[in-house]
Design a protein around this motif. Structure first.
Motif, short mmCIF file in Angstrom:
data_model
loop_
_atom_site.label_atom_id
_atom_site.label_comp_id
_atom_site.label_asym_id
_atom_site.label_seq_id
_atom_site.Cartn_x
_atom_site.Cartn_y
_atom_site.Cartn_z
N ARG A 1 0.85 -1.19 0.00
CA ARG A 1 0.00 0.00 0.00
C ARG A 1 0.88 1.23 0.00
NH1 ARG A 1 -3.63 2.12 4.91
NH2 ARG A 1 -5.00 3.55 3.82
N VAL A 2 0.59 2.17 -0.88
CA VAL A 2 1.34 3.43 -0.94
C VAL A 2 0.80 4.36 0.12
CG1 VAL A 2 2.00 5.40 -2.36
CG2 VAL A 2 1.76 3.14 -3.40
N LEU A 3 1.69 4.85 0.99
CA LEU A 3 1.27 5.73 2.08
C LEU A 3 1.40 7.21 1.72
CD1 LEU A 3 2.92 3.80 5.06
CD2 LEU A 3 0.62 3.53 4.10
N GLY A 4 2.46 7.55 1.03
CA GLY A 4 2.64 8.96 0.69
C GLY A 4 4.00 9.23 0.09
N LEU A 5 4.31 10.50 -0.07
CA LEU A 5 5.56 10.95 -0.66
C LEU A 5 6.45 11.57 0.41
CD1 LEU A 5 4.12 12.86 -3.77
CD2 LEU A 5 4.57 10.41 -3.56
N VAL A 6 7.74 11.40 0.27
CA VAL A 6 8.70 12.18 1.05
C VAL A 6 9.08 13.37 0.19
CG1 VAL A 6 10.91 12.21 2.24
CG2 VAL A 6 9.56 10.11 2.18
N VAL A 7 8.75 14.56 0.66
CA VAL A 7 8.99 15.79 -0.09
C VAL A 7 10.05 16.60 0.65
CG1 VAL A 7 7.96 17.93 -0.95
CG2 VAL A 7 6.63 15.81 -0.96
N GLU A 8 11.05 17.04 -0.08
CA GLU A 8 12.09 17.86 0.53
C GLU A 8 11.72 19.32 0.39
OE1 GLU A 8 16.40 18.60 -0.93
OE2 GLU A 8 16.51 16.94 0.50
N VAL A 9 11.55 20.00 1.54
CA VAL A 9 11.24 21.43 1.56
C VAL A 9 12.45 22.17 2.12
CG1 VAL A 9 8.78 20.99 1.85
CG2 VAL A 9 10.20 21.30 3.87
N SER A 10 12.50 23.47 1.91
CA SER A 10 13.61 24.27 2.40
C SER A 10 13.57 24.35 3.93
CB SER A 10 13.52 25.69 1.80
OG SER A 10 14.58 26.47 2.24
N PRO A 11 14.73 24.26 4.62
CA PRO A 11 16.06 24.06 4.07
C PRO A 11 16.44 22.58 4.11
CG PRO A 11 16.24 24.73 6.37
CD PRO A 11 14.77 24.56 6.07
N ARG A 12 16.27 21.86 3.01
CA ARG A 12 16.66 20.47 2.86
C ARG A 12 16.08 19.59 3.97
NH1 ARG A 12 23.01 21.09 2.02
NH2 ARG A 12 22.99 18.82 2.07
N ARG A 13 14.80 19.81 4.26
CA ARG A 13 14.12 19.04 5.31
C ARG A 13 13.08 18.12 4.67
NH1 ARG A 13 12.25 22.88 7.97
NH2 ARG A 13 10.05 22.88 7.41
N PRO A 14 13.15 16.81 4.92
CA PRO A 14 12.15 15.89 4.38
C PRO A 14 10.88 15.91 5.23
CG PRO A 14 13.78 14.66 5.63
CD PRO A 14 14.22 16.11 5.65
N VAL A 15 9.73 16.01 4.57
CA VAL A 15 8.44 15.95 5.26
C VAL A 15 7.56 14.92 4.54
CG1 VAL A 15 8.58 18.35 6.01
CG2 VAL A 15 7.39 17.80 3.88
N PHE A 16 6.51 14.48 5.23
CA PHE A 16 5.64 13.44 4.69
C PHE A 16 4.37 14.07 4.11
CE2 PHE A 16 2.16 10.33 5.21
CZ PHE A 16 2.69 9.27 4.46
N LEU A 17 4.06 13.71 2.85
CA LEU A 17 2.84 14.17 2.20
C LEU A 17 1.97 12.95 1.94
CD1 LEU A 17 1.06 16.24 0.73
CD2 LEU A 17 2.44 15.84 -1.34
N PRO A 18 0.86 12.79 2.67
CA PRO A 18 -0.01 11.63 2.44
C PRO A 18 -0.47 11.55 0.99
CG PRO A 18 -0.62 12.77 4.47
CD PRO A 18 0.38 13.65 3.76
N ILE A 19 -0.52 10.36 0.45
CA ILE A 19 -0.92 10.19 -0.94
C ILE A 19 -2.37 10.63 -1.16
CG2 ILE A 19 -1.71 7.80 -0.64
CD1 ILE A 19 0.24 9.22 -3.66
N THR A 20 -3.17 10.60 -0.10
CA THR A 20 -4.57 11.02 -0.21
C THR A 20 -4.72 12.51 -0.46
OG1 THR A 20 -4.63 11.17 2.20
CG2 THR A 20 -5.45 9.13 1.20
N ARG A 21 -3.63 13.29 -0.25
CA ARG A 21 -3.69 14.73 -0.46
C ARG A 21 -3.15 15.14 -1.83
NH1 ARG A 21 -1.86 16.65 5.63
NH2 ARG A 21 -3.72 15.82 6.66
N VAL A 22 -2.68 14.18 -2.60
CA VAL A 22 -2.18 14.47 -3.94
C VAL A 22 -3.37 14.52 -4.90
CG1 VAL A 22 -0.77 13.62 -5.84
CG2 VAL A 22 0.06 13.43 -3.49
N THR A 23 -3.46 15.60 -5.65
CA THR A 23 -4.59 15.77 -6.58
C THR A 23 -4.18 15.65 -8.04
OG1 THR A 23 -4.26 18.17 -6.54
CG2 THR A 23 -5.83 17.24 -4.96
#
Length: 448
Positions: free
Chosen positions: A44-66
């Motif tokens: 099951r795909v849970l979400g994306l790891v997105v790198e935001v400034s300053p080079r910090r990885p955060v979690f974006l749930p796949i349910t929020r991707v449009t």
């Protein structure tokens, strides 16, 4: 979910820009998080790891991707900025699944994972449905599996098969390659790739280091925290470690070697090519917090009879550090450091204002006193600030140019020793996200 294709190959998402509904870019995709499940059930795909400034990885749930497009991902605007930390029940597709050796259910032939594909379901979930694999030459015991047709395709073409047609993703693999991971991030700048490498396990860091060529690994090492540098260098074969040190900037190589035990440092220096080791040895003789210890021995140097056109051609080199490209040093031959007599500096803005045939000797700035190698870090910082310089010449008592000290090296040493790690590990206060917690579930074991 709107704007979503029927199937997405995950490796192609690496580095894609992520936008909010207003069209503002918030970061780039680093990886995709999945939860392996028992038996042959697709992850099951849970979400994306997105790198935001300053080079910090955060979690974006796949349910929020449009929207998922070839060059952009759009989400609904809700993003928890709490730093992403992988849980035991989770797997990172790009970092951990690419390059794995798994086996076909029929025939037990070993195959290498090139990519995996995810598909949306009617319930808005995403599942890993397909695996792109390439046959490992020789198959099991050097032969194709019994009762199986070899998976060879003309020109090494990959084969896309169902998830339940392979097994072995949950097993620990030693000697896993990293070609797929590196290919996914091949366009990244070294500093950004260093952030990826820093987040990997020690095992995967070693595998990535083994797969990178010497030049690329040298660039990445220069951007990593010191502990990571020492760990990676220590896991390389000693001959290759020396080759990588040769590919590093001399000042960065000297900083790294200075942290090693004397015996190990001398062995590596001995294995380096003499012309590459010589400037590193010179740098190691200076205190770390002096101009001599901070300088690079590879500035842009031209003879006095060089023209403006020739000087501009030298600083147009795309591999040149921008701070080093800010000025050209004019010296009598020889022009390799330590040079012949230092005559002065020509700043790149002056070069841009002069006709191309003009000799640099006629526009040299000889009134600005150069730095001495024993000058302290604080004095260097004040010198660059006082004269609004991006770099300054370092000259010995006999008037020979030894190198150049750049503003980035000054900042590197003025900041706390662990500043690189702090940038990579930067955290932000954020409350727990109920949707994220519900999606990611527990913290241990395979998902049922």
């Amino acid at each position: 979910m709107t704007g979503v294709p029927a199937r997405v190959f995950i490796a192609r998402l690496a580095g894609i820009a992520v936008f909010d509904p207003a069209g503002d870019q918030v970061g780039r995709v680093r990886d995709v998080v999945v939860a392996l499940r028992l038996g042959s059930r697709p992850p099951r795909v849970l979400g994306l790891v997105v790198e935001v400034s300053p080079r910090r990885p955060v979690f974006l749930p796949i349910t929020r991707v449009t929207v998922i497009e070839a060059d952009a991902i759009v989400f609904d605007g809700r993003l928890n900025v709490r730093r992403f930390e992988k849980r035991e029940s989770e797997t990172l597709v790009i970092a951990e699944m690419l390059d794995r050796t798994v086996r076909l259910v029929e025939g037990d032939d070993p195959v290498a994972v090139v990519d995996v594909a995810m598909e949306p379901t009617r319930t808005r979930d995403w599942l890993v449905s397909k695996v792109a694999v390439r046959r490992i030459k020789g198959g099991r015991n050097g032969r194709p599996g019994r009762g199986r047709t070899p998976l060879r395709r003309p020109g090494g073409e990959t084969m896309v098969i169902d998830w339940d047609a392979v097994h072995g993703f949950s097993a620990v693999e030693h000697g896993q390659g990293a070609a797929g991971l590196i290919a996914a991030f091949e366009r990244m700048k070294p500093a950004d790739l260093a952030g990826i490498v820093h987040e990997l396990t020690a095992k995967r860091r070693s595998e990535v280091a083994a797969a990178l060529d010497d030049e690329r690994l040298a660039d990445v090492l220069e951007e990593l925290p010191q502990d990571d540098q020492i760990e990676i260098l220590g896991r390389l074969e000693v001959d290759r470690a020396a080759d990588v040190l040769e590919a590093m900037d001399p000042d960065d190589a000297a900083d790294l070697l200075g942290e090693l035990p004397t015996e190990q440092r001398e062995r590596l220096l001995t294995l380096m090519e003499p012309q590459e080791a010589a400037p590193v040895r010179r740098l190691l003789t200076y205190p770390d917090d002096s101009a001599g210890g901070l300088m690079t021995t590879e500035p842009v140097v031209v003879p006095p009879d060089a023209t403006v056109a020739e000087a501009l051609a030298r600083i147009r080199n795309p591999d040149l550090n921008p701070a080093l490209a800010a000025q050209v040093y004019v010296c009598r031959p020889p022009t390799a450091t330590p040079t012949g007599r230092y005559l002065g500096t020509v700043h790149f803005q002056r070069l841009l204002r002069e006709p191309p045939p003009t000799l640099v000797s006629g526009i040299v700035d000889s009134e600005l006193d150069p730095l001495r190698p024993a000058v302290s870090l604080q004095a260097v910082a004040m010198y660059l600030a006082a004269y609004n310089l991006a770099a300054g010449a370092v000259v010995d008592e006999n008037g020979h140019l030894l190198g150049s000290i750049t503003i980035d090296d000054v900042l590197d040493h003025l900041l706390p020793a662990d500043w690189r790690e702090n940038v990579m590990d930067a955290t932000a206060e954020a409350v727990a996200d109920p949707e994220e917690e519900a999606l990611r579930g527990g913290r241990s074991g395979l998902t049922t």
